[in-house]
Design an enzyme around this catalytic site. Structure first.
Site, mmCIF file in Angstrom:
data_model
loop_
_atom_site.group_PDB
_atom_site.id
_atom_site.type_symbol
_atom_site.label_atom_id
_atom_site.label_comp_id
_atom_site.label_asym_id
_atom_site.label_seq_id
_atom_site.Cartn_x
_atom_site.Cartn_y
_atom_site.Cartn_z
ATOM 1 N N TYR A 58 40.078 37.251 45.492
ATOM 2 C CA TYR A 58 39.376 36.557 46.593
ATOM 3 C C TYR A 58 40.338 35.737 47.448
ATOM 4 O O TYR A 58 40.367 35.869 48.673
ATOM 5 C CB TYR A 58 38.249 35.692 46.029
ATOM 6 C CG TYR A 58 37.168 36.546 45.420
ATOM 7 C CD1 TYR A 58 36.159 37.071 46.208
ATOM 8 C CD2 TYR A 58 37.195 36.881 44.067
ATOM 9 C CE1 TYR A 58 35.182 37.904 45.662
ATOM 10 C CE2 TYR A 58 36.233 37.704 43.513
ATOM 11 C CZ TYR A 58 35.234 38.218 44.311
ATOM 12 O OH TYR A 58 34.287 39.056 43.778
ATOM 13 N N GLY A 152 39.273 40.206 40.588
ATOM 14 C CA GLY A 152 38.035 40.031 39.822
ATOM 15 C C GLY A 152 36.835 40.721 40.446
ATOM 16 O O GLY A 152 35.860 41.013 39.748
ATOM 17 N N ASN A 156 33.516 42.056 38.209
ATOM 18 C CA ASN A 156 32.544 40.978 38.007
ATOM 19 C C ASN A 156 31.117 41.414 38.295
ATOM 20 O O ASN A 156 30.858 42.523 38.736
ATOM 21 C CB ASN A 156 32.948 39.708 38.777
ATOM 22 C CG ASN A 156 32.869 39.855 40.281
ATOM 23 O OD1 ASN A 156 32.057 40.592 40.798
ATOM 24 N ND2 ASN A 156 33.737 39.129 40.970
ATOM 25 N N GLY A 157 30.172 40.494 37.990
ATOM 26 C CA GLY A 157 28.756 40.791 38.133
ATOM 27 C C GLY A 157 28.253 40.655 39.555
ATOM 28 O O GLY A 157 27.069 40.870 39.816
ATOM 29 N N MET A 159 27.586 38.080 41.223
ATOM 30 C CA MET A 159 26.692 36.929 41.495
ATOM 31 C C MET A 159 27.394 35.987 42.458
ATOM 32 O O MET A 159 28.467 35.463 42.157
ATOM 33 C CB MET A 159 26.336 36.204 40.203
ATOM 34 C CG MET A 159 25.410 37.012 39.322
ATOM 35 S SD MET A 159 25.006 36.151 37.806
ATOM 36 C CE MET A 159 23.534 35.267 38.271
ATOM 37 N N VAL A 287 54.885 40.033 40.547
ATOM 38 C CA VAL A 287 55.835 38.988 40.946
ATOM 39 C C VAL A 287 56.252 38.203 39.704
ATOM 40 O O VAL A 287 55.399 37.750 38.934
ATOM 41 C CB VAL A 287 55.206 38.055 42.001
ATOM 42 C CG1 VAL A 287 56.079 36.829 42.238
ATOM 43 C CG2 VAL A 287 54.984 38.816 43.301
ATOM 44 N N GLU A 395 22.683 32.176 33.315
ATOM 45 C CA GLU A 395 22.429 33.446 33.995
ATOM 46 C C GLU A 395 21.676 34.339 33.013
ATOM 47 O O GLU A 395 22.053 34.436 31.850
ATOM 48 C CB GLU A 395 23.813 33.983 34.361
ATOM 49 C CG GLU A 395 23.963 35.409 34.644
ATOM 50 C CD GLU A 395 25.471 35.759 34.816
ATOM 51 O OE1 GLU A 395 26.286 34.893 35.211
ATOM 52 O OE2 GLU A 395 25.820 36.906 34.525
ATOM 53 N N HIS A 480 35.428 32.837 33.791
ATOM 54 C CA HIS A 480 35.587 31.981 34.976
ATOM 55 C C HIS A 480 36.742 30.993 34.830
ATOM 56 O O HIS A 480 36.523 29.786 34.894
ATOM 57 C CB HIS A 480 34.307 31.179 35.225
ATOM 58 C CG HIS A 480 33.081 31.997 35.480
ATOM 59 N ND1 HIS A 480 31.801 31.481 35.409
ATOM 60 C CD2 HIS A 480 32.929 33.302 35.823
ATOM 61 C CE1 HIS A 480 30.915 32.425 35.694
ATOM 62 N NE2 HIS A 480 31.574 33.550 35.939
ATOM 63 N N GLY A 508 41.577 30.482 42.631
ATOM 64 C CA GLY A 508 40.798 29.648 41.726
ATOM 65 C C GLY A 508 41.610 28.570 41.017
ATOM 66 O O GLY A 508 41.026 27.643 40.440
ATOM 67 N N ASN A 518 28.639 30.254 39.259
ATOM 68 C CA ASN A 518 29.643 31.326 39.308
ATOM 69 C C ASN A 518 30.599 31.044 40.460
ATOM 70 O O ASN A 518 30.167 30.665 41.546
ATOM 71 C CB ASN A 518 28.943 32.669 39.503
ATOM 72 C CG ASN A 518 27.763 32.825 38.569
ATOM 73 O OD1 ASN A 518 26.827 32.039 38.628
ATOM 74 N ND2 ASN A 518 27.810 33.798 37.710
HETATM 75 P P1 FAE Z 1 41.442 37.090 40.969
HETATM 76 O O1 FAE Z 1 40.233 37.668 41.585
HETATM 77 O O2 FAE Z 1 41.558 37.051 39.488
HETATM 78 O O3 FAE Z 1 42.708 37.853 41.575
HETATM 79 C C1 FAE Z 1 44.015 37.646 41.143
HETATM 80 C C2 FAE Z 1 44.804 38.945 41.273
HETATM 81 O O4 FAE Z 1 46.191 38.670 41.101
HETATM 82 C C3 FAE Z 1 44.443 39.993 40.224
HETATM 83 O O5 FAE Z 1 44.159 41.206 40.869
HETATM 84 C C4 FAE Z 1 45.695 40.080 39.340
HETATM 85 O O6 FAE Z 1 45.906 41.369 38.799
HETATM 86 C C5 FAE Z 1 46.793 39.691 40.309
HETATM 87 N N1 FAE Z 1 47.986 39.115 39.675
HETATM 88 C C6 FAE Z 1 48.039 38.226 38.660
HETATM 89 N N2 FAE Z 1 49.324 37.880 38.376
HETATM 90 C C7 FAE Z 1 50.103 38.610 39.252
HETATM 91 C C8 FAE Z 1 51.509 38.691 39.454
HETATM 92 N N3 FAE Z 1 52.368 37.957 38.730
HETATM 93 N N4 FAE Z 1 51.947 39.542 40.395
HETATM 94 C C9 FAE Z 1 51.088 40.282 41.146
HETATM 95 N N5 FAE Z 1 49.735 40.225 40.981
HETATM 96 C C10 FAE Z 1 49.249 39.384 40.062
HETATM 97 O O7 FAE Z 1 41.675 35.592 41.466
HETATM 98 N N6 FAE Z 1 32.389 35.192 39.458
HETATM 99 C C11 FAE Z 1 31.277 35.024 40.224
HETATM 100 O O8 FAE Z 1 31.280 34.190 41.144
HETATM 101 N N7 FAE Z 1 30.154 35.788 39.991
HETATM 102 C C12 FAE Z 1 30.095 36.697 38.983
HETATM 103 O O9 FAE Z 1 29.068 37.381 38.812
HETATM 104 C C13 FAE Z 1 31.235 36.852 38.143
HETATM 105 N N8 FAE Z 1 31.218 37.712 37.092
HETATM 106 C C14 FAE Z 1 32.372 37.924 36.382
HETATM 107 C C15 FAE Z 1 32.381 38.886 35.375
HETATM 108 C C16 FAE Z 1 33.560 39.184 34.707
HETATM 109 C C17 FAE Z 1 33.565 40.205 33.609
HETATM 110 C C18 FAE Z 1 34.766 38.519 35.057
HETATM 111 C C19 FAE Z 1 36.062 38.837 34.368
HETATM 112 C C20 FAE Z 1 34.754 37.561 36.053
HETATM 113 C C21 FAE Z 1 33.571 37.247 36.713
HETATM 114 N N9 FAE Z 1 33.543 36.300 37.730
HETATM 115 C C22 FAE Z 1 32.396 36.098 38.457
HETATM 116 C C23 FAE Z 1 34.735 35.494 38.067
HETATM 117 C C24 FAE Z 1 35.414 35.926 39.360
HETATM 118 O O10 FAE Z 1 35.647 37.320 39.350
HETATM 119 C C25 FAE Z 1 36.738 35.142 39.485
HETATM 120 O O11 FAE Z 1 36.414 33.759 39.540
HETATM 121 C C26 FAE Z 1 37.512 35.525 40.734
HETATM 122 O O12 FAE Z 1 37.856 36.885 40.727
HETATM 123 C C27 FAE Z 1 38.785 34.685 40.858
HETATM 124 O O13 FAE Z 1 39.328 34.908 42.130
HETATM 125 P P2 FAE Z 1 40.840 34.603 42.413
HETATM 126 O O14 FAE Z 1 41.120 34.905 43.833
HETATM 127 O O15 FAE Z 1 41.162 33.236 41.898
#
Ligand code: FAE
Length: 539
Positions: A58, A152, A156-157, A159, A287, A395, A480, A508, A518
């Site tokens: 995100y 994510g 993710n779900g 939501m 990285v 949820e 989360h 995040g 969420n």
């Molecule tokens: P994120 O989306 O985790 O993106 C970080 C990216 O950086 C990833 O693609 C990594 O592979 C990449 N990365 C990490 N380290 C490196 C590196 N060294 N070099 C290059 N790339 C790298 O971060 N949240 C909701 O609001 N609603 C939901 O329904 C919900 N359901 C979920 C269900 C599951 C099973 C999971 C696992 C999470 C869920 N979440 C939900 C949480 C949500 O997906 C999460 O808070 C966000 O994706 C975090 O966003 P960020 O941009 O922080």
């Protein structure tokens, strides 16, 4: 030449009629001529980029889109795969009920959030591969994260919850709440494609019987029951139910990706970013280093193959670096870069203020006259709010096993006050997190304010077979992760890292451990707010 490659792939997909072909013709795709293909080639050693974004979740996607729209060329580096190619079964993503090589990040055995069912262990051996879901083990907690272009949003779900306005100042006290609720939450929700289930359809479809049972039980115990917005395409889900579209949510797809219906980032922010022609992405690139160099920063990047082996190590230079590797990914990088002296000016706040959004799971066993349905949509759409009185928002989660289970299943978000800290261990050369499973006890106590009461009203009991043998609470995990580079502490009030101009945190990691709902809408809206300020003042 790049354009030609993109077009021929598109034509190929059109001919095969694959699911990816269907996606590429969907409402969120953009004209081929305008889009820079994801496979435009990985970043070259020695490349010089104006803005390098670490991660494609995100925070990273918002950053890339808005920088590109402001005329800045952006390169995104993503350690996971592109997830744009079907596997041998013709599908990009594996089903939740049959995990395979695509499902987990570099594991030889699955690590499913629900480890057991009816006395049987669920985990199974799988080939080691750069799969989509990382179950990253830390002391006392398993942190689930998406890996791949879209972060994510792939797993993710969906939501998509905007916290109640009155609760926001407790989460991010240094942020102007009026601006967030007037400008940045609406911008995030509209660009993410957030929508609400049709209540009449909810009331009639077999696929949400489990949630209607959840509503009945919540209301009979006097709790507030809410519909929760989602990024799933509700019209598509209705077509799934009617049998006129290939099933995804109604086929139980979720944890290892949705082949249809979910508006994940590659269909929203990243599609728009690619359409600017200014954004390129290197999947399977990680990285590992950032250090000051003439004109900006030298960035070390490892290229991976699908076994996780490093095939090449590259150094590039970037005028500005935006950390968007997720709470854990960004915290790990920054703590190591400070600890090893690569970025000596970083604040001591780096690594601090990490939390798990108070996540705790449980199941309840219903009476035989209260079935929850053998067909369950994998997309959750409702919750029980007891935040003000008990510190918990639960949820109503699906258990899409394909059979009647008479189980109600919940993921609670609670006001757990405990916080961990990432630190650098120079002796082992590793980052550590000081979390303890016992620190989830406040979460359990808060979740019990809902479920003890429901069980008493309904004359039901907790299930003890989902997380091990005779174990009621799923207190070993979080979906989360939040914090580790907290806004206005490790960074200034807009995500600029203290001590090193030109470095930013956009994900995040900025949010101090708990948002009460969420988190991805808040992560997106905060990134929208911060990048607008950074573009106006720094570029
Ligand atoms: P994120 O989306 O985790 O993106 C970080 C990216 O950086 C990833 O693609 C990594 O592979 C990449 N990365 C990490 N380290 C490196 C590196 N060294 N070099 C290059 N790339 C790298 O971060 N949240 C909701 O609001 N609603 C939901 O329904 C919900 N359901 C979920 C269900 C599951 C099973 C999971 C696992 C999470 C869920 N979440 C939900 C949480 C949500 O997906 C999460 O808070 C966000 O994706 C975090 O966003 P960020 O941009 O922080």
């Amino acid at each position: 030449m790049q354009e030609g490659r993109g077009l021929s792939r598109r034509r190929f997909l059109g001919r095969t009629g694959s699911i990816l072909g269907a996606v590429s013709l969907g409402a969120f795709d953009l004209p081929a001529a305008a889009a820079r293909p994801l496979d435009s080639g990985p970043i070259e050693p020695g490349a010089q980029v104006a803005a390098l974004v670490v991660g494609t979740g995100y925070g990273g996607s918002v950053t890339a889109l808005r920088l590109a729209q402001a005329g800045v060329d952006v390169h995104m580096v993503e350690m996971g795969m592109a997830w744009d190619t079907p596997g041998p079964d013709g599908k990009v993503f594996a089903n939740t009920t049959s995990p395979d090589y695509r499902s987990f990040w570099l594991r030889t055995r699955t690590r499913q959030p629900l480890s057991n069912f009816l006395g049987f262990p669920l985990d199974r051996d799988i080939p080691r591969h750069t799969g989509i879901l990382d179950a990253e083990e830390w002391s006392g907690i398993t942190v689930y994260q998406g890996r791949g272009v879209g972060g994510g949003s792939l797993v993710n779900g969906g939501m998509a919850v905007t916290p109640e306005r009155s609760r926001f100042p407790a989460v991010l006290p240094s942020v102007d709440a009026d601006e967030m609720y007037d400008v940045y939450y609406p911008r995030a929700n509209s660009t993410l494609g957030v929508g609400m289930i049709d209540p009449a359809w909810f009331d009639s479809t077999e696929a949400y019987k489990y949630a209607r049972v959840g509503r009945k039980h919540a209301q009979r115990s006097g709790f507030r029951f809410l519909f929760v917005p989602n990024v799933y395409d509700w019209d598509y889900m209705k077509q799934e139910a009617a049998g006129t579209a290939t099933r995804s949510a109604l086929a139980g797809e979720i944890l290892y990706g949705n082949n249809h219906g979910k508006k994940s980032l590659p269909k929203t922010y990243l599609a728009q970013a690619r359409a600017t022609g200014r954004v390129s992405i290197s999947p399977l690139h990680r990285v590992t280093g950032v250090t000051p160099a003439a004109g900006g920063y030298a960035v070390t990047i490892e290229q991976l193959d699908t076994s996780g082996a490093v095939t090449t190590t590259k150094t590039v230079s970037a005028r500005r670096v935006f950390f968007a590797a997720g709470s854990v990914g960004t915290s790990k990088l920054l703590v190591r870069l400070k600890g090893t002296g690569a970025l000596p000016g970083l604040s001591d706040e780096v690594g601090a203020g990490w939390g798990e959004n108070g996540n705790v799971m449980c199941g309840r066993a219903n009476h035989l006259w209260d079935p929850t349905g053998s067909l369950q949509s994998s997309i959750p759409t409702a919750g029980i709010d007891n935040w003000a009185a008990g510190g918990a928002f639960a949820e109503v989660a699906p258990l899409p096993t394909g059979i009647e289970t008479w189980a109600s299943f919940y993921l609670s978000i609670t006001r757990n006050p405990n916080r961990g800290r990432f630190t650098w261990n120079a002796a082992t050369g590793k980052v550590e997190l000081d979390w303890q499973t016992a620190w989830k006890q406040p979460s359990i106590t808060m979740a019990k304010t809902i479920f003890d009461k429901i069980n008493a009203t309904e004359g039901t009991i907790y299930r003890t077979d989902l997380f091990g043998t005779y174990k009621i609470w799923g207190d070993h995990l979080t979906y989360h992760p939040l914090g580790g580079a907290v806004l206005n502490r490790a960074t200034d009030n807009y995500g600029r890292l203290r001590g090193h101009p030109g470095l930013y945190v956009m994900d995040g990691a900025l949010i101090p451990g708990n948002v009460g709902v969420n988190p991805f809408v808040t992560i997106t809206a905060l990134a929208e707010r911060n990048i607008e300020k950074i573009i106006a003042e720094d570029l």
